[in-house]
Design an enzyme around this catalytic site. Structure first.
Site, PDB file in Angstrom:
ATOM      1  N   GLU A 137       1.996  39.750  37.803  1.00 20.12           N
ATOM      2  CA  GLU A 137       0.553  39.983  37.884  1.00 20.12           C
ATOM      3  C   GLU A 137       0.169  41.354  37.363  1.00 20.12           C
ATOM      4  O   GLU A 137       0.875  42.332  37.563  1.00 20.12           O
ATOM      5  CB  GLU A 137       0.066  39.889  39.339  1.00 20.12           C
ATOM      6  CG  GLU A 137       0.613  38.777  40.176  1.00 20.12           C
ATOM      7  CD  GLU A 137       0.420  37.376  39.612  1.00 20.12           C
ATOM      8  OE1 GLU A 137      -0.447  37.183  38.738  1.00 20.12           O
ATOM      9  OE2 GLU A 137       1.167  36.473  40.032  1.00 20.12           O
ATOM     10  N   GLU A 141      -6.339  26.874  41.593  1.00 17.99           N
ATOM     11  CA  GLU A 141      -5.049  27.473  41.979  1.00 17.99           C
ATOM     12  C   GLU A 141      -5.307  28.468  43.081  1.00 17.99           C
ATOM     13  O   GLU A 141      -6.125  29.368  42.916  1.00 17.99           O
ATOM     14  CB  GLU A 141      -4.460  28.310  40.843  1.00 17.99           C
ATOM     15  CG  GLU A 141      -3.777  27.581  39.752  1.00 17.99           C
ATOM     16  CD  GLU A 141      -3.332  28.580  38.695  1.00 17.99           C
ATOM     17  OE1 GLU A 141      -2.874  29.702  39.062  1.00 17.99           O
ATOM     18  OE2 GLU A 141      -3.456  28.269  37.516  1.00 17.99           O
TER      19      GLU A 141
END
Ligand SMILES: Cc1ncc(COP(=O)(O)O)c(C=O)c1O
Ligand SMILES: Cc1ncc(COP(=O)(O)O)c(C=O)c1O
Lengths: 421, 289, 421, 289
Positions: D64, D53
């Site tokens: 995140e 990824e």
């Protein structure tokens, strides 16, 4: 208003006195102005001439935000196991009950054809209220404020300046409220013909103590109606802090004839109730609790003074209570036993501040925090239904509270780590 | 102290009428110390003062300008007390009678209870001839007036530029000693000229047969002359004398200067009186402030 | 409430969108919580289940100080030669309209059985309102605030701490509002099962934009009643500042069906309307006026973004308007022409601040000052009867205004010499 | 890039099922520069990644944790753009297929109007095999899903610990490639242990016949082993790799460490798979967080 006058007569000797207190101890040059004011007060305030009181009430509603709520304090009620209600004068425009009086007087000055407003201020609350009222009513305005207070209450200085008022720092003596009042009186003695002096509490020469009380009396009148509606009856006790005593008399006035309602005036106990005569200092401003009779700023009343008659410097963590005198009507009501004088010290007031902030989400003025400190200490004496006047909001006191809290170990304070960097 | 009470109602009236045009001087007792005050008062007496006002300092002097405020602060800082004040008065030997000028709370608190009598009795005993209380208007003056009457002291009232009409009558009916004519609105303090209000006030007062002395702002011989010329019986000077005291490096330096200033003022007053006698028709033009 | 829903359907596609705007662009982990919230919103807010809305209204009256006045601004009316009325949200508890929403959401969280409140704040107004509401309703509360904002809005940090809230400084990026929202979303994504996130404006994923609007709609509902009583008719135009747009939608919502009432959303024009894509900076936050469609913080709406989709940093002298997004409903109302997007620059806003302070004795928030700046510039376009929402008070802005005023030559400013020493 | 599409629906499914237990690695493109990213991706490929990824940085990375936020900030500061990103992808030669992970607004804004198609077409053209969008729940995914279908890309959905009941069915019905099983509530970031929620989620998902890879918090070979043992088809590791990049004094130092880390993780995964085959009855105890 006629019923109020009758009621007053029960304890007022007439003229400008309340029992032994009150009067007009001012320079001769001011006497004609006081008579003119007395006349205007009677016509406009007491008799609503030219619809003065209607205009005053309308403006207090639309500009000031009246009525202020009477709020049941859920968590305090639980804590003290009785019904506790708070009168929310902190929500008034400007952040304190002070506007009731300031707007009333500035409007009266306008009706009297005066061209200029002056006022003293200590912490700056009365000064900001007066500056707001003067801006609102398009009157030039100058505020006298001790240099010490100018330096420690800068945000209030800025607010006054933003409202277009001049702020004149007073350098004399300890450069706080007492000196600011002296200086405002001097200005007034010079400019009295076209100037109105907006005194900030129920102090000073007649007719100020009565007139200021009448402008503030709306507090208690609203409480009476609101508590009847919410609790179905009058309260067992009503608690208000007392500096000069304007929020106090404003809160109490409507209840004076109700013998079943106990009235508590909570003064600043400061750090001790003793006076240091040698240095002319009182580490408190508990005038009603500890003062003796004398004349200050135009009226006979209870005072903090040395034996020889010099006025001492009062002290309190709360700038707005920090005054060596008190309204003559309160002195009288205390003498005849109608009002109970009490006080709490700086620590209890700070705890009161923190407790209300945390439990109710209301940050009270340090002045009002004294009433809340008393509630904590003596709630058992106050009956089942208690009303406390929250005379103002505490935004102005944040710095002071932080500083003072850091010095102490206060039971009700949060851990206030300051965010550095 | 002199005793001239014969054709006049009191020492004070005698001091003014008998010495026309009279010079009345003021200083604050205890500024910078009571010993210095003694020397200053004697100097003012020598310089030609006909009546001397001594300030008993009070912490809240709302009627005073900056000069006298500062003098009061110095006196308080030096520890001046009412008792010290009265002892000074007892110690003084002056031609001119003495008046005490103080605020009402000082008078009230002198005894063990708030009451005016102990102060008045002590003042009489110390040899004072009268009292002036700048924060005591006629309306509140009855208790003190009665006590003064009982003790043979004059209670001096101030007539302000705003004192008019019925109130003027009411105040004037209580006057004893002399009428203290306030030359202008505001507080005490030396000014550079004579206020127009002075002429108006003297005109308003002309119908009352009491001695009139004008104070608030008088600082020079020429002012004294103008004021006497305008019809006053005396001039009152305070801040200009305190300026001399405050600006002396050594307290004893001030003694001669005070005597000289008093003499200048007295000469000025006499000049004014002479002009009047020379040319009684000629009313001077009020000077614009 | 049923009539409101019908009205909404005129321009809402249903679900969580307003025309092309709105939606729920959030991490999967939050979706069940949003559905739970949507359900609670429908039951409690729209259908008043368990008397939720009754309790909300009672608390807003007694704790919050509603209704706030609608005041005729005498001197502005004279200045602009038309009737100008001010809605006084500055008098609400906490000093801004923010409490309407904060109290509504905290109460809803309580009804939902949540145990903890989190919120983001920029200038600190939403944070203080949330902290007050959480203290009042006895809910633990944590506020995320960018480190830059913590440092420049210290009094609001103290207020939150006094109310018992934790304040978590966010260090990321420019450490202001955008980062604080990101961080609050992260907390929420971690603690979503027992925590409610009180979003501070009509932004974020559905149902927030509708729900916040409904809590704020009381502003416009009161104005409608009050102006009818005072002026006998609906206004020609209604003006409100717009950051995220909660005071804006709160003011406008009741008037949306009244085609005769023009609605003006005044954004922060900052120092220029140009975007500096290179550096990711917009010297303004005029999202409705200059933004383009995109997704930020959970919703499709107009945004300030670079061509490649990075969100730029907005700038305004007013911290509360300083946001790169705007409520999706406002984006839609602008697209269909019902709301006119406008903006004034920093200077005009500062002049608006000074003008209201001096002419009316009301120190407005710098956010609200934008609406007042627009009134000055474009009053001729606004018809005979204008209502301006004063969304908050300016006490929080004094330092900023002083600093910014000293840098400029502002027509409406007093000479503010600072009192040194 | 490898092409193993035969028995599987897509490259991605093949990469996971065909390499069971699969290692999926994530890094942010452009951190600290696109050139470095190229070397890192190749190292991860060599170390044994089965699927990689690549993050296309967005200014508001709400899903995140701090590690990836910091990586994104470095990548943005280095001027990483979507076009630069696609060029990097075109430049890469890896065994493992590549996925792009980015936020929805980056996808919308790629063309001249807000529209998802230009991005998807460009992604396909560059050789990417799929897309993950952390702020795009199934409810909002139809436009992007359609575009991906039309361009032969997988759209990966995240299954959170809170995804249950009817919603789980609805989301699972849309899954292509693999189900990204979020190991715990919260954001990305290396953790010291395997969350109990992982076991619950894998249990909840066992009835669905799609490859499952677990991410959020996996940082060590032992975690990988535990997760595979618990029934996952793959593990996803991101923050632990970014920690290596961020802590290297010189970007080129990170290359070997990344390769070694990938190898460790792959070995861990294999260990887990072996335990499973050795002792299929023994379900491991969930570790308390
Ligand atoms: C909020 C508040 N309460 C009380 C006071 C004390 O004044 P008073 O005793 O006249 O009400 C002040 C004075 O500044 C004040 O600001
Ligand atoms: C007083 C005030 N007005 C307006 C705003 C802008 O927010 P909104 O656009 O959501 O009303 C804020 C935000 O902090 C505010 O404090």
């Amino acid at each position: 208003m006629s019923t109020e006058r009758e009621r007053d007569d029960e304890y007022e000797s007439g003229g400008g006195t309340f029992g032994d207190y009150g009067g007009q101890y001012v320079p001769e040059a001011l006497m004609p102005a006081l008579q003119e004011l007395e006349d205007a007060y009677e016509r406009y305030v007491l008799e609503n001439e030219d619809g003065f009181m209607d205009e005053f009430r309308d403006r207090m509603r639309d500009f000031g935000g009246r009525p202020t709520p009477l709020q049941r304090a859920d968590r305090l009620s639980e804590r003290y196991d009785r019904e506790v209600y708070l009168k929310r004068e902190d929500l008034l425009h400007g952040g304190a009950h002070k506007l009731n009086n300031a707007l009333g007087q500035v409007l009266l000055a306008k009706y009297m054809g005066k061209e200029r407003i002056i006022a003293e201020t200590g912490a700056g609350q009365h000064g900001t209220a007066t500056a707001m009222a003067a801006a609102h009513l398009d009157m030039p305005c100058e505020i006298y404020m001790g240099r010490t207070d100018v330096n420690r209450q800068r945000p209030n200085v800025y607010r006054m300046r933003m409202n277009g008022a001049e702020v004149n720092p007073v350098e004399a003596g300890s450069a706080t409220l007492k000196e600011a009042i002296n200086e405002t009186m001097r200005d007034w003695a010079t400019t009295v013909e076209r100037t109105h002096y907006v005194i900030g509490s129920v102090v000073g020469p007649h007719p100020f103590p009565r007139m200021v009380r009448d402008f503030q009396a709306v507090i208690g009148e609203e409480i009476r109606d609101q508590i009847r509606e919410k609790a179905g009856r009058l309260p067992d006790s009503v608690v208000a802090c007392a500096g000069g005593g304007s929020n106090t008399m404003g809160t109490f006035h409507a209840f004076v004839p109700d013998e079943g309602v106990d009235l508590y005036a909570v003064e600043a106990g400061g750090s001790s109730l003793e006076i240091d005569e040698e240095n002319g200092m009182a580490p408190n401003s508990a005038t009603l609790s500890t003062g003796t009779d004398g004349v200050l700023h135009g009226a006979m009343t209870k005072l903090l003074q040395a034996g020889d008659g010099q006025i001492v410097e009062s002290h309190s963590v709360s700038a707005g209570l920090d005054y060596a005198g008190v309204g003559p009507e309160l002195s009288h009501l205390v003498d005849i036993g109608r009002v109970t004088p009490t006080n709490v010290d700086d620590d209890d007031a700070l705890n009161g501040f923190h407790r209300l902030s945390r439990l109710e989400g209301i940050i009270p003025a340090l002045e009002s925090s004294h009433a809340l400190g008393y509630l904590e200490e003596e709630h058992d004496e106050l009956g089942d239904l208690v009303v406390v006047n929250v005379s103002g909001r505490g935004d102005k006191d944040l710095e002071t509270v932080l500083e003072e809290t850091e010095k102490r170990d206060l039971e009700a304070a949060p851990e206030i780590e300051v965010f550095d960097g | 102290m002199s005793d001239t009470s014969s054709e006049y109602d009191s020492d004070i009236e005698a001091a003014i009428r008998g010495n026309h045009p009279a010079l009345i001087t003021y200083i604050t007792a205890g500024d910078p110390s009571l010993e210095d005050t003694k020397a200053y008062v004697e100097a003012l007496d020598r310089g030609g003062s006909d009546l001397i006002e001594l300030g008993l300092p009070f912490s809240e002097p709302i009627a005073e300008g900056q000069t006298i405020q500062a003098a009061i602060n110095r006196a308080l800082a030096a520890g001046t007390t009412p008792e010290g004040f009265f002892e000074l008065v007892e110690d003084l030997e002056t031609e001119a009678p003495l008046l005490v000028m103080t605020y009402y709370n000082m008078i009230l608190q002198y005894g063990s209870e708030p009451d005016v009598r102990p102060f008045v009795e002590r003042a009489a005993e110390a040899g004072l001839s009268g009292i002036i209380v700048p924060d005591l208007p006629a309306e509140e003056a009855d208790p003190l007036r009665d006590a003064c009457d009982d003790n043979g002291l004059d209670l001096i009232f101030i007539i302000a530029p705003t004192t008019e009409g019925e109130r003027l009558d009411a105040v004037m009916s209580r006057v004893s000693g002399f009428a203290y004519v306030q030359a202008r609105l505001g507080t005490t303090g030396a000014r550079a000229n004579v206020s127009g209000a002075t002429y108006d006030s003297l005109a308003r007062l002309s119908k009352y047969d009491v001695p009139k002395a004008v104070g608030f702002g008088v600082s020079e011989g020429d002012h004294a002359a103008e004021i006497i010329e305008a019809g006053a019986d005396g001039v009152i000077v305070g801040s200009a004398l305190i300026d001399i005291i405050a600006s002396s490096d050594d307290p004893s330096d001030a003694v001669d200067a005070l005597e000289a200033k008093a003499a200048e003022l007295k000469r000025g007053a006499r000049r004014g009186a002479e002009t009047l006698t020379d040319d009684p028709e000629d009313t001077p033009e009020p000077e614009q402030p």
